[in-house]
Write a protein that holds these residues in place. Structure first.
Motif, PDB file in Angstrom:
ATOM      1  N   LEU A   1       0.840  -1.203   0.000  1.00 56.07           N
ATOM      2  CA  LEU A   1       0.000   0.000   0.000  1.00 56.07           C
ATOM      3  C   LEU A   1       0.874   1.250   0.000  1.00 56.07           C
ATOM      4  O   LEU A   1       1.677   1.444   0.914  1.00 56.07           O
ATOM      5  CB  LEU A   1      -0.898  -0.026   1.251  1.00 56.07           C
TER       6      LEU A   1
ATOM      7  N   SER B   1       0.520   4.776   0.742  1.00 54.85           N
ATOM      8  CA  SER B   1      -0.510   5.596   1.381  1.00 54.85           C
ATOM      9  C   SER B   1      -0.629   6.958   0.723  1.00 54.85           C
ATOM     10  O   SER B   1      -1.711   7.397   0.391  1.00 54.85           O
ATOM     11  CB  SER B   1      -0.214   5.773   2.867  1.00 54.85           C
TER      12      SER B   1
ATOM     13  N   LEU C   1       0.807  -4.403   4.786  1.00 47.16           N
ATOM     14  CA  LEU C   1      -0.310  -4.989   5.519  1.00 47.16           C
ATOM     15  C   LEU C   1       0.101  -6.261   6.231  1.00 47.16           C
ATOM     16  O   LEU C   1      -0.282  -6.506   7.366  1.00 47.16           O
ATOM     17  CB  LEU C   1      -1.474  -5.289   4.559  1.00 47.16           C
TER      18      LEU C   1
ATOM     19  N   ASN D   1       2.608  -5.251   8.939  1.00 48.29           N
ATOM     20  CA  ASN D   1       2.132  -4.143   9.765  1.00 48.29           C
ATOM     21  C   ASN D   1       3.251  -3.124  10.037  1.00 48.29           C
ATOM     22  O   ASN D   1       3.559  -2.797  11.170  1.00 48.29           O
ATOM     23  CB  ASN D   1       1.553  -4.666  11.077  1.00 48.29           C
TER      24      ASN D   1
ATOM     25  N   THR E   1      -8.626   1.878   0.989  1.00 49.68           N
ATOM     26  CA  THR E   1      -8.612   1.423   2.381  1.00 49.68           C
ATOM     27  C   THR E   1     -10.035   1.459   2.930  1.00 49.68           C
ATOM     28  O   THR E   1     -10.967   1.840   2.235  1.00 49.68           O
ATOM     29  CB  THR E   1      -7.709   2.325   3.242  1.00 49.68           C
TER      30      THR E   1
ATOM     31  N   LEU F   1     -12.061  -1.623   1.105  1.00 47.89           N
ATOM     32  CA  LEU F   1     -11.031  -2.660   1.022  1.00 47.89           C
ATOM     33  C   LEU F   1     -11.483  -3.920   1.756  1.00 47.89           C
ATOM     34  O   LEU F   1     -11.309  -5.037   1.257  1.00 47.89           O
ATOM     35  CB  LEU F   1      -9.729  -2.130   1.627  1.00 47.89           C
TER      36      LEU F   1
ATOM     37  N   PRO G   1      -9.073  -8.215   2.764  1.00 49.06           N
ATOM     38  CA  PRO G   1      -8.106  -7.948   3.839  1.00 49.06           C
ATOM     39  C   PRO G   1      -8.766  -7.326   5.062  1.00 49.06           C
ATOM     40  O   PRO G   1      -9.653  -6.494   4.930  1.00 49.06           O
ATOM     41  CB  PRO G   1      -7.130  -6.950   3.201  1.00 49.06           C
TER      42      PRO G   1
ATOM     43  N   TRP H   1      -7.768  -5.144   7.108  1.00 46.23           N
ATOM     44  CA  TRP H   1      -6.881  -4.026   7.467  1.00 46.23           C
ATOM     45  C   TRP H   1      -7.693  -2.936   8.142  1.00 46.23           C
ATOM     46  O   TRP H   1      -8.452  -2.226   7.495  1.00 46.23           O
ATOM     47  CB  TRP H   1      -6.205  -3.507   6.197  1.00 46.23           C
TER      48      TRP H   1
ATOM     49  N   LYS I   1      -4.921  -2.924  14.050  1.00 44.52           N
ATOM     50  CA  LYS I   1      -3.533  -3.221  13.717  1.00 44.52           C
ATOM     51  C   LYS I   1      -2.561  -2.276  14.418  1.00 44.52           C
ATOM     52  O   LYS I   1      -1.481  -2.672  14.807  1.00 44.52           O
ATOM     53  CB  LYS I   1      -3.330  -3.124  12.205  1.00 44.52           C
TER      54      LYS I   1
ATOM     55  N   GLU J   1      -8.164   4.906   5.712  1.00 41.81           N
ATOM     56  CA  GLU J   1      -7.019   5.456   6.432  1.00 41.81           C
ATOM     57  C   GLU J   1      -6.957   6.958   6.246  1.00 41.81           C
ATOM     58  O   GLU J   1      -6.640   7.438   5.161  1.00 41.81           O
ATOM     59  CB  GLU J   1      -5.725   4.813   5.908  1.00 41.81           C
TER      60      GLU J   1
END
Lengths: 160, 170, 412
Positions: B51, B53, B77, B80, C238, C242, C247, C249, C254, C355
């Motif tokens: 990812l 961002s 992911l 982490n 995200t 997502l 996933p 996520w 997390k 996110e």
């Protein structure tokens, strides 16, 4: 027991043509379905069950500018949006009114910068300004009521 | 610093001459302009940073070389982890290689860099302005671009400002 | 009629590389959708290349709500700049403040009292439910389920009343401040939130009765707008969008912040990656949020709600009248602000859309040198063209609804 019996007791009302027309204009004022930013969410809230703007004959939001009488500018107008806004206003049929909802539409609000038009009155003529960031739904309804009062007092010649 | 992240950063240091440092508990590595595509490719393929961002830039205006820092934030992911890469860019010739071949979402972020900072991504498939109108002059987030502050209108200066304001007429 | 603002002319030359050859030959139609369109959830403009009703290409054009927030924040002190952050993603105002405060707190290294952390979590989760309610109402409206809109907005008012109770404002709360929250919650807060906890599970059942097994709704959503997990990550998608593709996520799980690790909740996922999967994920997320709120409220600790560091947190009003030092601190904070050590930080929270990250660079002074918002809708919207190819225009509307974009979040 028909409606005629009741009507018979009501008699005759005399009024001027102008006030009848003004009254008629306010009872079915259709706003344009046109949301920009945060205020649009409050405009939706005003349309929804709790505040229910349809009590004032405004339940119909028209997505087409051709069918609407009232433009509620709900939110900040960016420089990129300004020509589009004017274009929409030009397409509305006369008579038409504009409400600047919220601080950003009225004067730029907290955003005093390159991207935001400092008041939508730079682009289109505004009839009612509503303050608040964003205004509560009651404030929007209050603004619409104020506009109704204004429209009822208009001479026919003023808007034709 | 996390152990896995440390080994990743060491690989970046060895292969691409990156300079890593830790600030506010986050790991930041400075990579040179030539190596950014290869470094991000390695991050994605070998270390599973799936990812991207964000991409953004910082303008250190009076400086010329380097005037900008491009900031890339990568996320993994599966592990982490988060890693920030910085790429210094010259002010005279603000051109960066595009990352669209590695991460698809670099497309809009690099368009935003062009729109807001005037930093060109070389090899970008669709380099147009994204947030500002197409005919806009200048790049607003540069430090030498003015904020565009307008004097607010009060009772005492109403008329003076009213004259200079455009009006929406019927 | 001469207009002060003329529409810019758009020529085919500028977008030649984005459409297929058939459009240049005139075989397919280019259709402009938006920026004023009831189903684009704001001022999104889509340029569609259509073959009949089938979408060949979809080219989003954003920026109609570009507000210059990032630039404007550079000209204000850290405390005052926070007001701007509310107006980014106007359905998640508490979350925006949350991300901003986490970033600032990371830089100035201030401890947030446990009570403030719990209050932050409760409000952020309430806001998540409210945001999902707006999504539910409007996206159901897009697939022609009118009544859900009225129900969802009825319930949203209950949450907005709580926000008004604690902060005095329905939407733009600016309640979370660096170092804690603005002030303690009033005594009615507990009852008001319990009312939400008691009524909402039944209300969410109601929405599910209306939609989950409704054949009309299923027809419009099942198998529409499919996206695999790999595609989603490539586009930087995200959040619930997502998680609808697989996933799990979720930053709350997390990388727990503000004490999320204490609460027991699940991260709902689905594997289909279509509109219906995203719908299911969001509905289940609302239930999980209620679980978090209940746990946080049950063990809401007592104590202060703001850090005692007077260099960062303004003193309470009551002290200003009696203490000269407090008055000086107050004056200094609201005129000059506080200095932040040099360096940059990236802090992210899980907003209802994904996110939500904020990148702040400080030059050591009282104003941020550069603020960048990594807004989730921006990336989620970028994936839209891939999801829509080969589908019908009516499906496009359902997909826009399911991605849950907020244009204030996209354009900043």
């Amino acid at each position: 027991m028909g409606v005629e019996e009741k009507l018979a007791d009501m008699g005759v009302v005399t009024t001027t043509l102008e006030s009848a027309v003004g009254w008629g204009r306010t009872r079915a004022m259709w706003p344009m379905l046109f949301g920009l930013a945060c205020c649009a969410i409050e405009m939706m809230a005003a349309q929804a069950a709790d505040y229910d703007m349809s009590r004032f004959g405004m339940e119909l939001m028209r997505p087409s500018p051709r069918q609407s009488d009232l433009m509620i500018v709900a939110g900040r107008v960016s420089r990129k949006m300004a020509p589009v806004l004017r274009h929409l206003y030009d397409q509305m049929a006369e008579p038409k009114w504009v409400i600047a909802m919220g601080d950003c539409a009225s004067c730029g609000g907290v955003f005093n910068n390159y991207a935001v038009v400092q008041g939508v009155d730079e682009i289109v003529p505004v009839d009612i300004y509503i303050s608040g960031c964003p205004p509560r739904p009651e404030a929007l309804i209050g603004g619409v009521m104020a506009l109704h009062e204004k429209v009822e007092k208009l001479k026919i010649r003023d808007v034709l | 610093m996390d152990k896995t992240l440390q080994s990743i950063v060491q690989t970046l240091e060895k292969d691409f001459g990156a300079e890593a440092n830790e600030i506010f508990g986050e790991v930041e590595a400075v990579v040179s302009l030539e190596n950014i595509v290869a470094a991000s490719q390695k991050l994605r393929d070998d270390f599973d940073f799936a990812l991207l961002s964000t991409i953004t830039a910082v303008d250190y205006f009076p400086e010329v070389s380097p005037r900008y820092h491009i900031v890339y934030v990568f996320n993994s992911l599966s592990k982490n982890l988060q890693l920030t890469l910085r790429v210094p860019v010259d002010g005279e010739k603000p051109i960066i290689p595009t990352l669209t071949g590695v991460y698809k979402n670099a497309n809009w972020r690099e368009r935003e860099l062009w729109d807001m900072f005037g930093i060109k991504a070389e090899g970008h498939p669709d380099l147009r302005r994204i947030l500002m109108p197409d005919d806009w002059d200048g790049h607003p987030l540069r430090k030498d671009y003015p904020l565009g502050y307008e004097e607010p209108q009060f009772t005492f200066n109403f008329e003076e400002i009213d004259l200079s304001k455009p009006k929406g007429e019927m | 009629m001469a207009t002060p603002y003329a529409l810019p002319e758009v020529t085919l030359d500028e977008i030649k590389h984005l459409v297929s050859q058939r459009a240049l030959d005139g075989e397919t139609v280019l259709l402009n959708m938006g920026p004023q369109h009831p189903s684009t959830h704001g001022v999104l403009r889509l340029l569609l290349e259509l073959d009949g009703e089938t979408i060949v290409n979809c080219i989003p054009d954003v920026g109609f709500l570009h507000t210059g927030i990032e630039k404007n924040m550079e000209s204000k002190t850290y405390l005052k700049a926070e007001v701007m952050s509310d107006r980014l993603d106007y359905l998640n105002t508490v979350g925006n403040n949350f991300a901003y405060c986490l970033a600032v707190e990371k830089m100035i290294d201030v401890d947030v009292p446990p009570r403030a952390q719990a209050i932050r979590v409760i409000l952020a989760e309430l806001q998540r439910v409210a945001s999902h309610l707006v999504w539910l109402g409007t996206s159901a409206l897009d697939v022609a389920a009118m009544s859900v809109f009225l129900y969802a907005f009825r319930e949203r008012e209950i949450i907005l009343d709580i926000l008004e109770l604690v902060s005095g404002q329905r939407m733009m709360t600016t309640y979370i401040r660096p170092g804690g929250v603005w002030r303690d919650v009033p005594v009615e807060f507990d009852d008001a939130v319990r009312n939400v906890l008691n009524t909402f599970p039944k209300r969410i059942d109601e929405y599910e009765d209306l939609l989950t097994k409704n054949p009309l709704f299923l027809d419009r959503t099942l198998g529409i707008g499919k996206m695999t997990a790999e595609e989603a990550l490539q586009w930087g998608v995200t959040g619930s969008t997502l998680r609808g593709s697989g996933p799990d996520w979720d930053l709350r799980k997390k990388r727990p912040y503000s004490g999320y690790e204490q609460y027991d909740f699940e991260v709902p996922t689905a594997t289909e990656g279509d509109v219906y999967a995203r719908y299911l994920v969001r509905i289940r997320e609302m239930r999980e949020s209620l679980k978090i709120i209940e746990q946080a409220l049950n063990k809401l600790p007592l104590g202060p709600v703001r850090s005692n560091d007077r260099k960062i947190v303004p003193p309470p009003r009551s002290e200003i009248g009696t203490s000269m030092e407090s008055l000086i601190h107050h004056f200094k904070l609201w005129t000059e602000g506080f200095d932040v050590p040099k360096g940059s930080v990236y802090a992210a929270v899980e907003s209802p859309r994904g996110e939500l990250g904020v990148f702040i660079e400080s030059d050591g002074g009282p104003k941020p040198y550069r603020v960048h918002w990594r807004t989730p809708s921006y990336n989620n919207l970028e994936a839209l063209p891939d999801m829509t190819k080969g589908l019908l225009i009516a499906d496009l509307v359902a997909i826009i609804g399911s991605v849950d974009i907020v244009l204030g979040d996209v354009d900043r």
